[in-house]
Design an enzyme around this catalytic site. Structure first.
Site, mmCIF file in Angstrom:
data_model
loop_
_atom_site.group_PDB
_atom_site.id
_atom_site.type_symbol
_atom_site.label_atom_id
_atom_site.label_comp_id
_atom_site.label_asym_id
_atom_site.label_seq_id
_atom_site.Cartn_x
_atom_site.Cartn_y
_atom_site.Cartn_z
ATOM 1 N N TYR A 247 35.470 22.351 -9.815
ATOM 2 C CA TYR A 247 35.134 21.273 -10.870
ATOM 3 C C TYR A 247 35.339 21.434 -12.191
ATOM 4 C CZ TYR A 247 32.217 17.549 -12.404
ATOM 5 O OH TYR A 247 31.494 16.170 -13.002
ATOM 6 N N ASP B 200 7.728 -1.424 11.078
ATOM 7 C CA ASP B 200 6.841 -0.331 10.574
ATOM 8 C C ASP B 200 6.256 0.525 11.778
ATOM 9 O OD1 ASP B 200 4.733 -1.985 11.350
ATOM 10 O OD2 ASP B 200 3.956 -2.007 9.374
ATOM 11 N N ARG C 118 0.707 -1.091 -0.028
ATOM 12 C CA ARG C 118 -0.168 -0.014 0.057
ATOM 13 C C ARG C 118 0.889 1.406 0.013
ATOM 14 N NH1 ARG C 118 -3.821 -0.284 4.730
ATOM 15 N NH2 ARG C 118 -4.793 1.497 3.885
HETATM 16 C C1 UD1 Z 1 -0.083 -6.275 12.571
HETATM 17 C C2 UD1 Z 1 -1.011 -7.227 13.453
HETATM 18 C C3 UD1 Z 1 -2.012 -6.454 13.836
HETATM 19 C C4 UD1 Z 1 -1.530 -5.226 14.537
HETATM 20 C C5 UD1 Z 1 -0.750 -4.321 13.340
HETATM 21 C C6 UD1 Z 1 -0.227 -3.195 14.154
HETATM 22 C C7 UD1 Z 1 -0.772 -9.570 12.935
HETATM 23 C C8 UD1 Z 1 -1.105 -10.921 12.154
HETATM 24 N N1 UD1 Z 1 -1.260 -8.496 12.649
HETATM 25 O O1 UD1 Z 1 -1.257 -6.043 11.191
HETATM 26 O O2 UD1 Z 1 -2.747 -7.192 15.090
HETATM 27 O O3 UD1 Z 1 -2.817 -4.428 15.028
HETATM 28 O O4 UD1 Z 1 0.148 -5.057 13.013
HETATM 29 O O5 UD1 Z 1 0.354 -2.020 13.337
HETATM 30 O O6 UD1 Z 1 0.415 -9.551 13.436
HETATM 31 N N2 UD1 Z 1 6.110 -8.966 8.158
HETATM 32 C C9 UD1 Z 1 6.947 -9.531 7.712
HETATM 33 N N3 UD1 Z 1 6.552 -10.837 7.102
HETATM 34 C C10 UD1 Z 1 5.381 -11.255 6.873
HETATM 35 C C11 UD1 Z 1 4.242 -10.330 7.387
HETATM 36 C C12 UD1 Z 1 4.599 -9.034 8.023
HETATM 37 O O7 UD1 Z 1 8.210 -9.504 8.039
HETATM 38 O O8 UD1 Z 1 5.082 -12.212 6.384
HETATM 39 C C13 UD1 Z 1 6.545 -7.586 8.929
HETATM 40 C C14 UD1 Z 1 6.356 -6.404 7.803
HETATM 41 O O9 UD1 Z 1 7.499 -6.042 7.279
HETATM 42 C C15 UD1 Z 1 5.806 -5.244 9.222
HETATM 43 C C16 UD1 Z 1 5.183 -6.118 10.316
HETATM 44 O O10 UD1 Z 1 5.664 -7.439 9.740
HETATM 45 O O11 UD1 Z 1 6.936 -4.514 9.672
HETATM 46 C C17 UD1 Z 1 3.598 -6.075 10.353
HETATM 47 O O12 UD1 Z 1 3.135 -6.622 9.126
HETATM 48 P P1 UD1 Z 1 1.825 -5.883 8.386
HETATM 49 O O13 UD1 Z 1 1.509 -6.646 7.116
HETATM 50 O O14 UD1 Z 1 2.132 -4.401 8.250
HETATM 51 O O15 UD1 Z 1 0.933 -6.195 9.413
HETATM 52 P P2 UD1 Z 1 -0.504 -5.274 9.896
HETATM 53 O O16 UD1 Z 1 -1.974 -5.778 8.973
HETATM 54 O O17 UD1 Z 1 -0.413 -3.940 9.771
HETATM 55 CA CA CA Z 2 1.477 -2.642 9.722
#
Ligand code: UD1
Ligand code: CA
Length: 457
Positions: free
Chosen positions: A373, A108, A18
């Site tokens: 330069y 993030d 996104r």
């Molecule tokens: C996640 C949480 C949610 C929380 C929110 C807070 C889960 C399932 N959900 O959702 O409960 O309220 O964050 O901001 O944990 N990442 C990886 N590998 C993956 C997936 C994600 O490294 O396979 C990392 C991403 O880079 C990121 C973090 O994990 O830094 C969170 O992933 P993101 O997809 O942003 O989760 P949210 O949907 O925001």
């Molecule tokens: Ca997130």
């Protein structure tokens, strides 16, 4: 703090689709530092020794940034992106080392402070097996909801899996979760992917821990501190919080900001006491300013060291490698790059000083340019102490002017000059008495002839 050993795992493998960017999400910056760098800095402040960072398989720039910011960090690659639990397990070798506390953080979520990290650890030290950092969300959409019963955290429900009643809950998961080291790996391994997204959700650890009779608690933080970034709009919201904090910290440390909301800081900006910053000043990375200096409006500094009692601007630009010693004056529309200006020297108007050394007490006249330069290489200009460079001088590098040199205004200087010499490098002036009137008469007649001709056509 406690003597317990502490393994932080920072998740940063997500693509962040996104953001609509070619850059991995956690490499986007606030305060000119990648998001993941802010988390690593907070961890270092909280006493973490060797954090584990989970990155994607195609993210060499992210790995390089992590190593630059936290040389002791270890990167683990999550090959398929199957969710946050799957990501945490990419750091399995680190988990197997058996730290007392394991803390999972999201790359993030950059605004979390060392103090909050320590609060989550304190819950583990006090006996919790799992401690989740939550917050009251103004708009909970997209966050996992913390489901509490009798003051205990029983489950976390992701947006897509939540019932209408669960969606009405506003107490949300920040993503920061602490685990007692002895149970962390077992809990993570037990997580399945039977949910709306088919992902391994780290948040499912809460229900599993409860089923095993473990102690699970929620700790509350301010939304401002734990807001996550999934979009550019959220990125700008976090930048605004970072800037607000930096402005407050500067003022608390004794810096005057005449219009704080118009001054922009980097993560490493260092300003001494009694520095005065006028409106609309931007600090890029790597700036250090000593006490008592005045930075006038609309100046831009980056990679620069500014001594005490300097006056610079309005509209001054310091680029990387600029060094202003004590008491230097730099005026409007002056650009200084990779150059040292020694004590008390003045560069007051419309000047470019690049790849140069300006001796103490020298005066650089308006419009002076160091021609550093030639299209291929950069060359050095050395100006001795106590020199006077007349206005609009063109100094063609490589060039060395001795101490006390006097350069006549408008000179183009191409060869080295000895100390105390006067150098004049320009055409000699010639005056022709009466010639101006004669020219005027000639041009006037020519114009009249042209007007008469066009009237005839
Ligand atoms: C996640 C949480 C949610 C929380 C929110 C807070 C889960 C399932 N959900 O959702 O409960 O309220 O964050 O901001 O944990 N990442 C990886 N590998 C993956 C997936 C994600 O490294 O396979 C990392 C991403 O880079 C990121 C973090 O994990 O830094 C969170 O992933 P993101 O997809 O942003 O989760 P949210 O949907 O925001
Ligand atoms: Ca997130």
């Amino acid at each position: 703090m406690t003597e317990r050993s502490f393994l932080p795992i920072v998740l940063g493998a997500g693509l962040g689709t996104r953001m609509r960017s070619d850059l991995p999400k956690v490499l986007h910056e606030i305060g000119n530092l990648p998001l993941v760098g802010h988390v690593l800095k907070a961890l270092a402040e909280a006493g973490a020794q060797a954090p584990a960072v989970v990155i994607g398989p195609d993210m060499p720039a992210l790995e390089a940034a992590v190593t630059r910011i936290a040389p002791q960090a270890r990167c683990f690659v999550q090959v398929d992106r199957l969710g946050t639990a799957h990501a945490a397990l990419a750091a399995r070798p680190a988990l197997e080392e058996g730290a007392d506390d394991v803390l999972v953080l999201f790359g993030d979520t950059p605004l979390v402070t060392a103090e909050t990290i320590s609060r989550v650890r304190a819950e583990l030290a006090a006996g919790a097996d799992v401690a989740v950092l939550g917050f009251e969300a103004a708009n909970p959409f997209g966050y996992g909801r913390l489901l509490m019963r009798d003051g205990r955290l029983v489950a976390i429900r992701e947006e897509k899996d939540a019932s209408p009643e669960e969606r009405a809950v506003t107490f949300c998961n920040s993503g920061i979760m602490g685990f007692r080291g002895a149970v962390a790996l077992d809990l993570m391994v037990a997580i399945g992917n039977a949910n709306a997204k088919g992902e391994y959700y780290l948040t499912d650890a809460v229900e599993i821990a409860n089923a095993c009779g473990l102690a699970v608690v929620a700790v509350a933080a301010d939304e401002e501190e734990v807001q996550g970034i999934n979009t550019r709009v959220q990125l700008s919201a976090c930048e605004a919080v970072f800037q607000k904090r930096a402005r407050l910290a500067a003022m608390e440390a004794g810096v005057t900001l005449q219009a704080p909301d118009t001054v922009f800081f980097s993560h490493d900006t260092a300003l001494g006491a009694d520095v005065l910053v006028e409106p609309n000043v931007v600090f890029g990375p790597g700036v250090r300013v000593e006490s008592g200096t005045r930075i006038r409006a609309f100046s831009h500094l980056e990679g620069a060291e500014v001594g005490a009692g300097v006056t610079m601007g309005p509209y001054a630009r310091l680029r990387p490698g600029a060094r202003l010693a004590e008491g230097v004056h730099v005026g409007n529309f002056v650009e200084i790059k990779q150059a040292t200006v020694e004590t008390g020297a003045k560069v007051n108007h419309l000047t470019y000083i690049g790849d140069a050394h300006v001796g103490a007490g020298s005066n650089i006249g308006a419009g002076t340019i160091t021609c550093n330069y030639d299209g291929y290489g950069k060359h050095l200009t050395v100006i001795g102490k106590g020199s006077f460079i007349g206005s609009n001088a063109t100094l063609v590098a490589p060039l060395t002017l001795g101490d006390g040199v006097y350069v006549a205004a408008g000179s183009t200087v191409t060869a080295d000059v000895d100390a105390d010499a006067l150098v004049i490098g320009r055409g000699r002036q010639t005056d022709k008495p009466g010639k101006a009137a004669e020219l005027r008469a000639r041009f006037k007649a020519a114009k009249a002839a042209k007007v008469a001709e066009s009237a005839r056509d």
